[in-house]
Each structure stands twice: as structure tokens, then as C-alpha cells.
Design a protein around this motif. Structure first.
Motif, PDB file in Angstrom:
ATOM      1  N   ASP A  24       0.828  -1.202   0.000  1.00  0.00           N
ATOM      2  CA  ASP A  24       0.000   0.000   0.000  1.00  0.00           C
ATOM      3  C   ASP A  24       0.864   1.253   0.000  1.00  0.00           C
ATOM      4  O   ASP A  24       0.537   2.239  -0.648  1.00  0.00           O
ATOM      5  CB  ASP A  24      -0.940   0.016   1.202  1.00  0.00           C
ATOM      6  N   ALA A  25       1.977   1.231   0.727  1.00  0.00           N
ATOM      7  CA  ALA A  25       2.856   2.392   0.761  1.00  0.00           C
ATOM      8  C   ALA A  25       3.463   2.629  -0.614  1.00  0.00           C
ATOM      9  O   ALA A  25       3.616   3.768  -1.045  1.00  0.00           O
ATOM     10  CB  ALA A  25       3.950   2.196   1.807  1.00  0.00           C
ATOM     11  N   GLY A  30       2.358   6.070  -6.328  1.00  0.00           N
ATOM     12  CA  GLY A  30       2.230   5.881  -7.759  1.00  0.00           C
ATOM     13  C   GLY A  30       0.851   6.263  -8.264  1.00  0.00           C
ATOM     14  O   GLY A  30       0.001   6.744  -7.528  1.00  0.00           O
ATOM     15  N   LEU A  31       0.626   6.027  -9.532  1.00  0.00           N
ATOM     16  CA  LEU A  31      -0.623   6.397 -10.185  1.00  0.00           C
ATOM     17  C   LEU A  31      -1.722   5.361  -9.978  1.00  0.00           C
ATOM     18  O   LEU A  31      -2.907   5.696 -10.019  1.00  0.00           O
ATOM     19  CB  LEU A  31      -0.339   6.579 -11.674  1.00  0.00           C
ATOM     20  N   ALA A  56      -9.890   5.627 -12.395  1.00  0.00           N
ATOM     21  CA  ALA A  56      -9.192   4.490 -11.807  1.00  0.00           C
ATOM     22  C   ALA A  56      -8.075   4.070 -12.753  1.00  0.00           C
ATOM     23  O   ALA A  56      -8.294   3.952 -13.969  1.00  0.00           O
ATOM     24  CB  ALA A  56     -10.155   3.335 -11.569  1.00  0.00           C
ATOM     25  N   PHE A  57      -6.886   3.887 -12.193  1.00  0.00           N
ATOM     26  CA  PHE A  57      -5.728   3.454 -12.968  1.00  0.00           C
ATOM     27  C   PHE A  57      -5.258   2.097 -12.474  1.00  0.00           C
ATOM     28  O   PHE A  57      -5.174   1.862 -11.268  1.00  0.00           O
ATOM     29  CB  PHE A  57      -4.556   4.429 -12.803  1.00  0.00           C
ATOM     30  N   ALA A 109       0.892  15.990 -13.235  1.00  0.00           N
ATOM     31  CA  ALA A 109       1.763  16.120 -12.070  1.00  0.00           C
ATOM     32  C   ALA A 109       1.188  15.228 -10.989  1.00  0.00           C
ATOM     33  O   ALA A 109      -0.013  15.233 -10.752  1.00  0.00           O
ATOM     34  CB  ALA A 109       1.821  17.569 -11.605  1.00  0.00           C
ATOM     35  N   LEU A 110       2.046  14.475 -10.354  1.00  0.00           N
ATOM     36  CA  LEU A 110       1.636  13.564  -9.300  1.00  0.00           C
ATOM     37  C   LEU A 110       2.463  13.871  -8.074  1.00  0.00           C
ATOM     38  O   LEU A 110       3.687  13.818  -8.115  1.00  0.00           O
ATOM     39  CB  LEU A 110       1.852  12.120  -9.749  1.00  0.00           C
ATOM     40  N   ASN A 111       1.763  14.242  -6.998  1.00  0.00           N
ATOM     41  CA  ASN A 111       2.442  14.588  -5.760  1.00  0.00           C
ATOM     42  C   ASN A 111       1.720  13.902  -4.618  1.00  0.00           C
ATOM     43  O   ASN A 111       0.697  14.395  -4.147  1.00  0.00           O
ATOM     44  CB  ASN A 111       2.465  16.104  -5.573  1.00  0.00           C
ATOM     45  N   ASN A 112       2.232  12.745  -4.210  1.00  0.00           N
ATOM     46  CA  ASN A 112       1.640  11.951  -3.137  1.00  0.00           C
ATOM     47  C   ASN A 112       0.181  11.637  -3.423  1.00  0.00           C
ATOM     48  O   ASN A 112      -0.116  10.826  -4.274  1.00  0.00           O
ATOM     49  CB  ASN A 112       1.814  12.629  -1.781  1.00  0.00           C
ATOM     50  N   GLN A 113      -0.731  12.292  -2.751  1.00  0.00           N
ATOM     51  CA  GLN A 113      -2.156  11.983  -2.851  1.00  0.00           C
ATOM     52  C   GLN A 113      -2.893  12.896  -3.820  1.00  0.00           C
ATOM     53  O   GLN A 113      -4.116  12.907  -3.850  1.00  0.00           O
ATOM     54  CB  GLN A 113      -2.800  12.071  -1.469  1.00  0.00           C
ATOM     55  N   LYS A 114      -2.182  13.688  -4.623  1.00  0.00           N
ATOM     56  CA  LYS A 114      -2.800  14.664  -5.525  1.00  0.00           C
ATOM     57  C   LYS A 114      -2.319  14.425  -6.958  1.00  0.00           C
ATOM     58  O   LYS A 114      -1.128  14.282  -7.204  1.00  0.00           O
ATOM     59  CB  LYS A 114      -2.422  16.067  -5.057  1.00  0.00           C
TER      60      LYS A 114
END
Length: 136
Positions: A24-25, A30-31, A56-57, A109-114
């Protein structure tokens, strides 16, 4: 007896190491997973519009659902492409949409939970910038 104790301690350390590894971590950075649309900006959208959209990815596929209906679905790959009007390469998601029979490179752009998808790369001023939050 001493040898048995050594093997037991080694087995205990390995077991604890494996238990502490959390998939899970890994996924949380990731996406892969489900994302809920939280805002749509920089477009000529109706005032007060309510967003009920998720994406959903999996490792290779995506599904966009709006108001309970699949609106886009297909495969994707992470790539780079030239930004609108320049030759500068930026990270994009290369979507192959089987619902709308289209191909599209969307800067992201992917930053942790965003997750931010910036559709303006098509050089169309009314294209939105969508922000998603990871669904736990």
C-alpha cells in the motif's frame, strides 16, 4: 542448540522485514488506484458545477467515470511530449481511449495523494486543469 537459536533469530528478523514491507505504501506514491475529481480550473465551465467524477488506474489501463457512467476508458503509458507551442519536453500520460476512439497526451503532475491533469497542452484556451485526490 546455539545454532538453532541463531537460525530462529535469523528467521525472525527476515519475517519482521517482510511484514514491514507494505505494498500500500508503494501504491500510495504511484498512479495506480482510484482518484476523485476535486476541482476543475481555467475553463469556461458553468458556475456552481458539481463534479462527480473518478478515474481508476491499473498499471496499464484507465477508466473515467462521470455521474456513474464510463466516459473514457482504455490504456495509457507515461511518456514525454512537447509542451504546447514549444519543443520543451514535459511528462505526459499518453491515453488511448477506446470509448471515444482517440489518442491524447495529457501533461500531468503527481504529488503523493494529488494528481493534476492539464488538458491545456492542446493549445485550446477552454481546456481544463483537473485536480484529483486519491481515494483511500
Amino acid at each position: 542448540m546455539k545454532r538453532l537459536l541463531t537460525h530462529f533469530l535469523l528467521l525472525a528478523v527476515v519475517t519482521l522485514g517482510l511484514i514491514s514491507c507494505k505494498k500500500d505504501a508503494d501504491l500510495a506514491t504511484g498512479l495506480v488506484g482510484t482518484w476523485k475529481l476535486t476541482s476543475r480550473e481555467e475553463c469556461y465551465c458553468p458556475a456552481g458545477q458539481v463534479y462527480d467524477e473518478t478515474v481508476a488506474f491499473t498499471a496499464t489501463s484507465f477508466t473515467f467515470v462521470r455521474d456513474g457512467l464510463i466516459v473514457r476508458q482504455g490504456t495509457y503509458a507515461q511518456a514525454t511530449a512537447a509542451a504546447c507551442g514549444t519543443t520543451a519536453l514535459i511528462p505526459v500520460l499518453a491515453f488511448t481511449d477506446v470509448v471515444n476512439q482517440s489518442l491524447r497526451n495529457v501533461p500531468f503532475a503527481l504529488n503523493n495523494q494529488k494528481l493534476v491533469l492539464d488538458y491545456r497542452n492542446r493549445c485550446i484556451s477552454d481546456s481544463p486543469v483537473d485536480t484529483y485526490q486519491r481515494v483511500p
